[in-house]
Scaffold this motif. Structure first.
Motif, PDB file in Angstrom:
ATOM      1  N   ALA A 222       0.824  -1.216   0.000  1.00 28.44           N
ATOM      2  CA  ALA A 222       0.000   0.000   0.000  1.00 28.44           C
ATOM      3  C   ALA A 222       0.853   1.260   0.000  1.00 28.44           C
ATOM      4  CB  ALA A 222      -0.927   0.004   1.216  1.00 28.44           C
ATOM      5  N   LEU A 223       2.086   1.161   0.496  1.00 25.59           N
ATOM      6  CA  LEU A 223       2.961   2.327   0.514  1.00 25.59           C
ATOM      7  C   LEU A 223       3.285   2.804  -0.891  1.00 25.59           C
ATOM      8  CD1 LEU A 223       5.353   1.208   3.401  1.00 25.59           C
ATOM      9  CD2 LEU A 223       3.598   2.995   3.506  1.00 25.59           C
ATOM     10  N   TRP A 224       3.206   1.914  -1.869  1.00 20.40           N
ATOM     11  CA  TRP A 224       3.290   2.302  -3.272  1.00 20.40           C
ATOM     12  C   TRP A 224       1.898   2.500  -3.869  1.00 20.40           C
ATOM     13  CZ3 TRP A 224       6.382   3.619  -7.417  1.00 20.40           C
ATOM     14  CH2 TRP A 224       5.791   3.503  -8.666  1.00 20.40           C
ATOM     15  N   ALA A 225       1.014   1.542  -3.675  1.00 15.36           N
ATOM     16  CA  ALA A 225      -0.260   1.507  -4.389  1.00 15.36           C
ATOM     17  C   ALA A 225      -1.136   2.728  -4.111  1.00 15.36           C
ATOM     18  CB  ALA A 225      -1.020   0.229  -4.020  1.00 15.36           C
ATOM     19  N   TRP A 226      -1.105   3.242  -2.881  1.00 16.00           N
ATOM     20  CA  TRP A 226      -1.964   4.357  -2.510  1.00 16.00           C
ATOM     21  C   TRP A 226      -1.217   5.681  -2.406  1.00 16.00           C
ATOM     22  CZ3 TRP A 226      -4.481   1.619   2.347  1.00 16.00           C
ATOM     23  CH2 TRP A 226      -5.209   0.502   1.907  1.00 16.00           C
ATOM     24  N   CYS A 227       0.064   5.684  -2.683  1.00 16.07           N
ATOM     25  CA  CYS A 227       0.886   6.875  -2.453  1.00 16.07           C
ATOM     26  C   CYS A 227       0.448   8.033  -3.359  1.00 16.07           C
ATOM     27  CB  CYS A 227       2.353   6.551  -2.707  1.00 16.07           C
ATOM     28  SG  CYS A 227       3.467   7.932  -2.372  1.00 16.07           S
ATOM     29  N   PRO A 228       0.173   9.210  -2.813  1.00  8.91           N
ATOM     30  CA  PRO A 228      -0.214  10.355  -3.650  1.00  8.91           C
ATOM     31  C   PRO A 228       0.841  10.746  -4.672  1.00  8.91           C
ATOM     32  CG  PRO A 228      -0.751  10.768  -1.343  1.00  8.91           C
ATOM     33  CD  PRO A 228       0.076   9.517  -1.365  1.00  8.91           C
ATOM     34  N   LEU A 229       2.115  10.516  -4.358  1.00  4.54           N
ATOM     35  CA  LEU A 229       3.159  10.808  -5.331  1.00  4.54           C
ATOM     36  C   LEU A 229       3.005   9.935  -6.567  1.00  4.54           C
ATOM     37  CD1 LEU A 229       5.928  12.382  -5.762  1.00  4.54           C
ATOM     38  CD2 LEU A 229       6.994  10.202  -5.154  1.00  4.54           C
ATOM     39  N   VAL A 230       2.679   8.668  -6.363  1.00  8.13           N
ATOM     40  CA  VAL A 230       2.486   7.745  -7.485  1.00  8.13           C
ATOM     41  C   VAL A 230       1.288   8.171  -8.322  1.00  8.13           C
ATOM     42  CG1 VAL A 230       1.983   5.355  -8.113  1.00  8.13           C
ATOM     43  CG2 VAL A 230       3.587   5.846  -6.244  1.00  8.13           C
ATOM     44  N   ALA A 231       0.178   8.493  -7.662  1.00  5.13           N
ATOM     45  CA  ALA A 231      -1.019   8.926  -8.387  1.00  5.13           C
ATOM     46  C   ALA A 231      -0.735  10.179  -9.204  1.00  5.13           C
ATOM     47  CB  ALA A 231      -2.163   9.170  -7.416  1.00  5.13           C
ATOM     48  N   GLY A 232      -0.060  11.157  -8.587  1.00  3.87           N
ATOM     49  CA  GLY A 232       0.161  12.424  -9.264  1.00  3.87           C
ATOM     50  C   GLY A 232       1.220  12.373 -10.346  1.00  3.87           C
ATOM     51  N   GLU A 233       2.349  11.714 -10.051  1.00  5.47           N
ATOM     52  CA  GLU A 233       3.467  11.777 -10.982  1.00  5.47           C
ATOM     53  C   GLU A 233       3.528  10.602 -11.954  1.00  5.47           C
ATOM     54  OE1 GLU A 233       4.793  14.456 -11.254  1.00  5.47           O
ATOM     55  OE2 GLU A 233       4.344  15.423  -9.349  1.00  5.47           O
ATOM     56  N   ALA A 234       3.114   9.407 -11.518  1.00  2.00           N
ATOM     57  CA  ALA A 234       3.128   8.255 -12.427  1.00  2.00           C
ATOM     58  C   ALA A 234       1.911   8.248 -13.342  1.00  2.00           C
ATOM     59  CB  ALA A 234       3.201   6.951 -11.639  1.00  2.00           C
ATOM     60  N   VAL A 235       0.765   8.734 -12.840  1.00  2.00           N
ATOM     61  CA  VAL A 235      -0.477   8.657 -13.617  1.00  2.00           C
ATOM     62  C   VAL A 235      -0.874  10.022 -14.187  1.00  2.00           C
ATOM     63  CG1 VAL A 235      -2.883   7.922 -13.625  1.00  2.00           C
ATOM     64  CG2 VAL A 235      -1.221   6.715 -12.187  1.00  2.00           C
ATOM     65  N   THR A 236      -1.213  10.979 -13.347  1.00  2.00           N
ATOM     66  CA  THR A 236      -1.669  12.283 -13.856  1.00  2.00           C
ATOM     67  C   THR A 236      -0.634  12.911 -14.774  1.00  2.00           C
ATOM     68  OG1 THR A 236      -2.975  12.663 -11.852  1.00  2.00           O
ATOM     69  CG2 THR A 236      -2.511  14.566 -13.236  1.00  2.00           C
ATOM     70  N   ASN A 237       0.601  13.001 -14.296  1.00  2.00           N
ATOM     71  CA  ASN A 237       1.657  13.617 -15.096  1.00  2.00           C
ATOM     72  C   ASN A 237       2.426  12.617 -15.960  1.00  2.00           C
ATOM     73  OD1 ASN A 237       1.204  16.295 -14.161  1.00  2.00           O
ATOM     74  ND2 ASN A 237       2.269  15.803 -12.277  1.00  2.00           N
ATOM     75  N   SER A 238       2.129  11.336 -15.794  1.00  2.00           N
ATOM     76  CA  SER A 238       2.597  10.262 -16.687  1.00  2.00           C
ATOM     77  C   SER A 238       4.113  10.137 -16.787  1.00  2.00           C
ATOM     78  CB  SER A 238       2.041  10.478 -18.107  1.00  2.00           C
ATOM     79  OG  SER A 238       0.674  10.799 -18.079  1.00  2.00           O
ATOM     80  N   HIS A 239       4.826  10.457 -15.741  1.00  2.00           N
ATOM     81  CA  HIS A 239       6.284  10.424 -15.834  1.00  2.00           C
ATOM     82  C   HIS A 239       6.787   9.003 -16.036  1.00  2.00           C
ATOM     83  CE1 HIS A 239       7.248  14.583 -15.293  1.00  2.00           C
ATOM     84  NE2 HIS A 239       6.358  14.666 -14.331  1.00  2.00           N
ATOM     85  N   ILE A 240       7.682   8.881 -17.006  1.00  2.00           N
ATOM     86  CA  ILE A 240       8.205   7.578 -17.389  1.00  2.00           C
ATOM     87  C   ILE A 240       9.086   6.983 -16.302  1.00  2.00           C
ATOM     88  CG2 ILE A 240      10.338   8.353 -18.497  1.00  2.00           C
ATOM     89  CD1 ILE A 240       7.781   5.782 -19.881  1.00  2.00           C
ATOM     90  N   ASP A 241       9.403   7.767 -15.279  1.00  2.00           N
ATOM     91  CA  ASP A 241      10.190   7.282 -14.142  1.00  2.00           C
ATOM     92  C   ASP A 241       9.551   6.066 -13.491  1.00  2.00           C
ATOM     93  OD1 ASP A 241      12.128   9.951 -13.273  1.00  2.00           O
ATOM     94  OD2 ASP A 241      10.381  10.285 -14.534  1.00  2.00           O
TER      95      ASP A 241
END
Length: 462
Positions: A222-241
């Motif tokens: 859950a520390l990855w799955a629910w993390c706001p950083l993941v939602a914002g940067e991996a999904v909304t902003n789609s960073h390839i990181d």
């Protein structure tokens, strides 16, 4: 009741994520500068509450919640276009150019030779304002005015640094081309957001499986799955990181089970995604490092080969200029080091610290659990290097989840605070607070009495 309360907290986090994306666009010049940071801060508090509640949820129900929550929060993050970064506009353009049979390193986006490929959502037409001047539509931070090389022709584009070549390595470029090959040219930001969501969910599943196979608590995922950083940067902003982070996680897990050749392949692909995953190498070198090195270097070179053949040295793109622009050549970027050392001296101090850190991690990492070494290597590197952008923290989060050491999330949180309030003092204070939290929790975890909350093994609590 614990399961229900956790589900409510996760649902609230998903709603707040969607609101932050749609109601308060970061690039709206009329926005207030208070509400959005408050909403992002609220999402982190909800995230902490949900993870805390999850400790007492039965394991099977917890796994279901982790997966359902990842889908809900990630889906909510797709509710609107990128809100704090336009990097995915370049991703889309590089993919469009490649699918036309052109190397992404051969031309800058404003090159008139590529004008026929320009979709309107990336290159909106200039508009005539009421005072008779010609300009670009939309917020200036999202649609930027540029000119064609060697001329004065106005070009409006959502691509930042549109007058320089791309910076992205081949794994990323292959993904950009693959995604854009599946959708029409006029499809906007959502294809890359979908890739980010799929990458995020894939990492969630890998974490759940890896944690259970190693006798660790799957709730840590859950520390990855629910993390706001993941939602914002991996999904909304789609960073390839996020893809680079996933590949480095795969490499780390493979090496931990003795699969050094396959681990090296995954590592080489990770480095060829964003280059920064190279800092994950030291934690993987304890046993038979030559296998890892040969496999990773070979993979890296093979991925670059088609682009080297077509573009030659131009595959470096804007990388040298980017490093100079970010202040790494003169040492001004190192937030904490620059307090005591300036200019080239700061650069030398940072380089020495990174070398010492890499040697210590290589020597001290347990080859059966290299994710702890990765956590230290990546987290301390971020503190030393002090990047301006929070999405670099995506590389750290999977190893926070693998180790259960939640306090290290303070590092990307410090980077996020600096993005929302772009002052060096904010980053310095954030990093100092992160270091303090990591040290204090580390001492509490290692010394008596050892509470369940702080244990590295055995779960969040029973």
């Amino acid at each position: 009741m614990r399961t229900v309360l956790t589900a409510i907290a996760v649902a609230a986090l998903a709603v707040l994520t969607a609101l932050a994306v749609t109601v308060l666009p970061f690039y709206d010049s009329s926005r207030d500068r208070v509400t959005l940071p408050l909403m992002i801060g609220g999402s982190w508090l909800l995230f902490a509450l949900a993870v805390w509640l999850l400790r007492r949820v039965p394991t099977r129900a917890a796994v279901t919640l982790v997966l359902v929550g990842a889908v809900a929060i990630g889906g909510a993050a797709m509710a609107g276009p990128p809100n704090t970064s336009t990097d995915s506009a370049r991703y889309a353009w590089d993919g469009i150019v490649q699918n036309a049979g052109i190397s992404p390193y051969a031309h800058v986006p404003t090159d008139p030779a590529l004008a026929a490929l320009r979709p309107s959502w990336l290159f909106p037409a200039p508009v005539t304002r009421a005072d008779g001047t010609v300009g670009c539509p939309g917020p200036a931070a999202r649609i930027m005015a540029s000119t064609e090389p060697g001329g004065a022709t106005l070009v409006c584009t959502a691509i930042n640094r549109a007058t320089v070549p791309t910076i992205y390595p081949p794994t990323a470029e292959l993904l950009f081309a693959g995604v854009r090959a599946l959708v029409p040219r006029e499809a906007g930001y959502w294809p890359m957001q979908l890739l980010g969501l799929l990458a995020s969910l894939g990492i969630t599943v890998i974490l759940l499986l890896a944690l259970r196979r190693r006798g660790l608590d799957p709730r840590w995922a859950a520390l990855w799955a629910w993390c706001p950083l993941v939602a914002g940067e991996a999904v909304t902003n789609s960073h390839i990181d996020s893809v680079g982070a996933g590949l480095l996680l795969v490499a780390t897990l493979a090496v931990a089970t003795g699969q050094r050749w396959s681990g090296g392949v995954a590592l080489g692909a990770a480095i060829a995604t964003k280059l920064i995953p190279v800092i994950g190498v030291p934690a993987l070198l304890r046993r038979q490092p030559w296998k890892l090195v040969i496999a990773s270097v070979t993979t890296f070179l093979l991925l670059y080969l088609p682009y080297l053949i077509s573009s030659g040295p131009a595959v470096l793109g804007y990388l040298p200029g980017y490093l100079s622009e970010e202040g790494y050549d003169d040492g001004s970027r190192f937030a904490l080091i620059s307090v005591v050392a300036r200019g080239r001296t700061a650069f030398v101090v940072a380089a020495v610290l990174l070398v010492v850190l890499a040697v210590l991690v290589a020597l001290k990492t347990d080859p059966r659990a290299p994710w702890v070494g990765q956590l230290v290597m990546i987290g301390v590197t971020l503190l030393i290097v002090s990047p301006r952008y929070p999405w670099y923290g995506l590389l750290l989060v999977p190893f926070v989840a693998m180790s259960g050491r939640w306090e290290w999330l303070a590092v990307p949180l410090a980077l996020l605070a600096r993005q929302l309030e772009p002052h060096l003092v904010v980053l310095r204070v954030g990093e100092l607070l992160a270091i303090t939290l990591i040290v204090l929790v580390g001492l509490a975890r290692s010394g008596p009495p050892r509470r369940e909350w702080f244990r590295l093994r055995g779960g969040f609590g029973r």
